[in-house]
Design a protein around this motif. Structure first.
Motif, PDB file in Angstrom:
ATOM      1  N   MET A 457       0.835  -1.204   0.000  1.00 36.04           N
ATOM      2  CA  MET A 457       0.000   0.000   0.000  1.00 36.04           C
ATOM      3  C   MET A 457       0.868   1.251   0.000  1.00 36.04           C
ATOM      4  SD  MET A 457      -3.303  -0.777   2.443  1.00 36.04           S
ATOM      5  CE  MET A 457      -2.363  -1.339   3.863  1.00 36.04           C
ATOM      6  N   LYS A 458       1.959   1.212   0.759  1.00 34.20           N
ATOM      7  CA  LYS A 458       2.876   2.353   0.787  1.00 34.20           C
ATOM      8  C   LYS A 458       3.548   2.534  -0.570  1.00 34.20           C
ATOM      9  CE  LYS A 458       5.213   5.623   2.905  1.00 34.20           C
ATOM     10  NZ  LYS A 458       4.551   6.873   3.356  1.00 34.20           N
ATOM     11  N   LEU A 459       3.905   1.418  -1.201  1.00 31.47           N
ATOM     12  CA  LEU A 459       4.516   1.489  -2.527  1.00 31.47           C
ATOM     13  C   LEU A 459       3.589   2.148  -3.537  1.00 31.47           C
ATOM     14  CD1 LEU A 459       6.394  -1.867  -3.298  1.00 31.47           C
ATOM     15  CD2 LEU A 459       7.303   0.447  -3.419  1.00 31.47           C
ATOM     16  N   ALA A 460       2.295   1.849  -3.423  1.00 31.65           N
ATOM     17  CA  ALA A 460       1.332   2.356  -4.395  1.00 31.65           C
ATOM     18  C   ALA A 460       1.200   3.870  -4.343  1.00 31.65           C
ATOM     19  CB  ALA A 460      -0.027   1.706  -4.166  1.00 31.65           C
ATOM     20  N   GLU A 461       1.502   4.465  -3.189  1.00 34.05           N
ATOM     21  CA  GLU A 461       1.286   5.905  -3.046  1.00 34.05           C
ATOM     22  C   GLU A 461       2.553   6.729  -3.177  1.00 34.05           C
ATOM     23  OE1 GLU A 461       1.666   6.827   1.716  1.00 34.05           O
ATOM     24  OE2 GLU A 461      -0.287   6.229   0.946  1.00 34.05           O
ATOM     25  N   GLN A 462       3.737   6.088  -3.185  1.00 26.66           N
ATOM     26  CA  GLN A 462       4.966   6.864  -3.212  1.00 26.66           C
ATOM     27  C   GLN A 462       5.605   6.829  -4.592  1.00 26.66           C
ATOM     28  OE1 GLN A 462       7.508   4.999  -0.271  1.00 26.66           O
ATOM     29  NE2 GLN A 462       8.636   3.864  -1.812  1.00 26.66           N
ATOM     30  N   SER A 463       6.514   7.775  -4.825  1.00 25.21           N
ATOM     31  CA  SER A 463       7.205   7.848  -6.099  1.00 25.21           C
ATOM     32  C   SER A 463       8.365   6.864  -6.112  1.00 25.21           C
ATOM     33  CB  SER A 463       7.741   9.268  -6.329  1.00 25.21           C
ATOM     34  OG  SER A 463       8.610   9.655  -5.281  1.00 25.21           O
ATOM     35  N   PHE A 464       8.966   6.674  -7.290  1.00 23.60           N
ATOM     36  CA  PHE A 464      10.066   5.736  -7.462  1.00 23.60           C
ATOM     37  C   PHE A 464      11.256   6.115  -6.596  1.00 23.60           C
ATOM     38  CE2 PHE A 464      14.068   4.760  -9.731  1.00 23.60           C
ATOM     39  CZ  PHE A 464      14.003   3.384  -9.677  1.00 23.60           C
TER      40      PHE A 464
END
Length: 472
Positions: A457-464
């Protein structure tokens, strides 16, 4: 392609594992090699040729070493190592040396007619070191005699550790290429290790990164900002790199490989010597076996031992990056290690040595993180209070509560790491007779499933956010 990307997690990894486990044993190395080449070529297809060329060079020279005697054997080893290090020197250090040379004459590379800018191939420091270790082990008679090109190429390109380690040696994995165990236990334990590493990267390292970036981007940071940023980077680098190592070890375990551990509670070390037995262990072992011992180690007197220690650490610093900041970082650690050996403090105990070691490491990380010596000097001066004590209004506005919260959380995790490790082994692992308790059967799956869900879920909201050690 990086481990923390949606492309890797939801496309490459499941597709590769499905194909890998469906492949008959005799073709598994071919599948592993093809998958690793796809993984590497996802970044840049043209630099795949350099990886392939280095592999063929090391394998071919290794055969020449194995089938010659006396001086010819030494010649082929020297030629092979020189070729590998030449590739590393060309792509990683030529720009640095040209810029340094121009600086000595008070000019620029462009003024000298040198207009090129060489792109650093990702992972080159790691696969070149692995090639060198194979050549030296072959010369010493430590490498297996019956090395297949397919297995060796798969070893060099092994995608779990190709980009940022751990640095592996073929002699340690040769038996595993001939025979390794595939099971649901390996897949499950590997997946647990992978998601623990991914959570370190996404939930901790990336969360504290803005505070570190702010401190090193601020002109003349105050004492409060400089210390906060240095500590944040200290934590960011640890959780980023140890997280990658966890992920690499976990991926290897899914495929039946057992890789060397790369971290062992480094921020609980009581000396710099002990720190390097716990931090980036695969690099420390490589430097010891292929640089420190050939230089004479501790066999040529005390003074020569101290010189060897400092020289190895300086070269280890240069391995990390082509900049004077890395050279000074290596020298800083080398001088402390030599001093500890001279005074007998390399085996210290207690709280005071722990604090001293953490401070030495922290000041070193300032050099490691700074883009140049000027920035490093500004941050170190800020830590000494030269630019004021309190946060400026601008810095206070830019620091988010989330960054401070996760910095404190990351520090807390480091503090209780030994207890966490003990809890896992006492409560969540199988008993000595191999039976499982209810906790050891269910808790890991429940815990890691929740951790994986939170991380995704955190990955889905943050940039690369690439791994820090990709640049080395």
């Amino acid at each position: 392609m990086v481990f923390s990307s949606e492309t890797f997690l939801f496309l490459f990894l499941p597709g590769f594992l499905a194909l890998y486990f469906l492949t008959p044993w005799r073709w598994k190395s071919a599948t592993l090699l093809a998958g690793s080449y796809v993984f590497y070529a996802w970044w840049r297809l043209d630099f795949l040729a350099l990886l392939v060329g280095t592999t063929l060079w090391a394998f071919g020279i290794g055969r020449m070493i194995r089938h010659t005697e006396g001086r010819a054997r030494k010649f082929w080893c020297a030629l092979g190592v020189t070729g590998c290090l030449g590739v590393l020197g060309l792509f990683k250090y030529l720009d640095f040396f040209v810029a340094s040379l121009a600086g000595l004459f008070g000019t620029t590379p462009e003024a000298l007619g040198m207009h090129w800018q060489i792109l650093l191939p990702i992972g080159i420091s790691f696969y070149v070191f692995q090639s060198v270790s194979y050549l030296v082990d072959t010369y010493r008679g430590d490498a297996p005699e019956d090395v297949r090109l397919l297995d060796f190429a798969a070893f060099i390109a092994l995608f779990p550790q190709l980009i940022a380690g751990p640095i592996l040696r073929y002699k340690d994995l040769a038996d595993q290429f001939r025979e390794r165990h595939h099971s649901m236990e390996n897949v499950t334990s590997g997946m647990i290790r992978f998601f623990i590493g991914l959570s370190k990267k996404v939930l901790l390292a990336d969360a504290v990164a803005p505070l570190a970036d702010l401190a090193f981007a601020t002109q003349n940071p105050s004492m409060a900002l400089a210390w906060a940023g240095a500590v944040a980077y200290m934590l960011q680098l640890y959780f980023d790199f140890s997280g990658y190592s966890d992920m690499a070890i976990g991926l290897g375990r899914m495929m039946g490989f057992r890789f060397i551990e790369n971290f062992d509670l480094p921020y609980h070390a009581r000396s710099i010597t002990e720190f390097w037995r716990r931090w980036h262990i695969s690099l420390s072992v490589w430097l010891r076996d292929y640089l420190y011992i050939p230089l004479g180690g501790n066999r040529r007197g005390r003074l020569r031992t101290y010189v060897n220690v400092v020289a190895v650490m300086v070269l280890g610093g240069l391995w990390h990056g082509a900049a004077w900041t890395f050279v000074l970082w290596g020298a800083w650690h080398g001088l402390w290690m030599a001093g500890e050996r001279a005074t007998g403090r390399d085996r210290a105990a207690g709280l005071a040595p722990l604090v001293r070691t953490l401070l030495v490491v922290l000041f070193g990380w300032v050099l490691f993180r700074a883009p140049d010596l000027g920035t490093a000097g500004q941050v170190l001066a800020g830590m000494a209070g030269a630019h004021g004590l309190a946060l400026s209004p601008v810095a206070a506005f830019e620091i988010s509560g989330e960054s401070l919260l996760f910095t404190a959380l990351a520090a807390g995790v480091v503090l209780i790491e030994p207890a966490l490790r003990g809890l896992v082994h006492r409560r969540l692992m199988p008993r000595a007779d191999g039976t499982l308790t209810l906790a050891s059967a269910l808790a890991p799956s429940v815990l890691v499933s929740g951790l994986a869900a939170l991380t995704l879920m955190k990955l889905a909201e943050q940039s690369f956010s690439p791994f820090l050690y990709f640049q080395f």
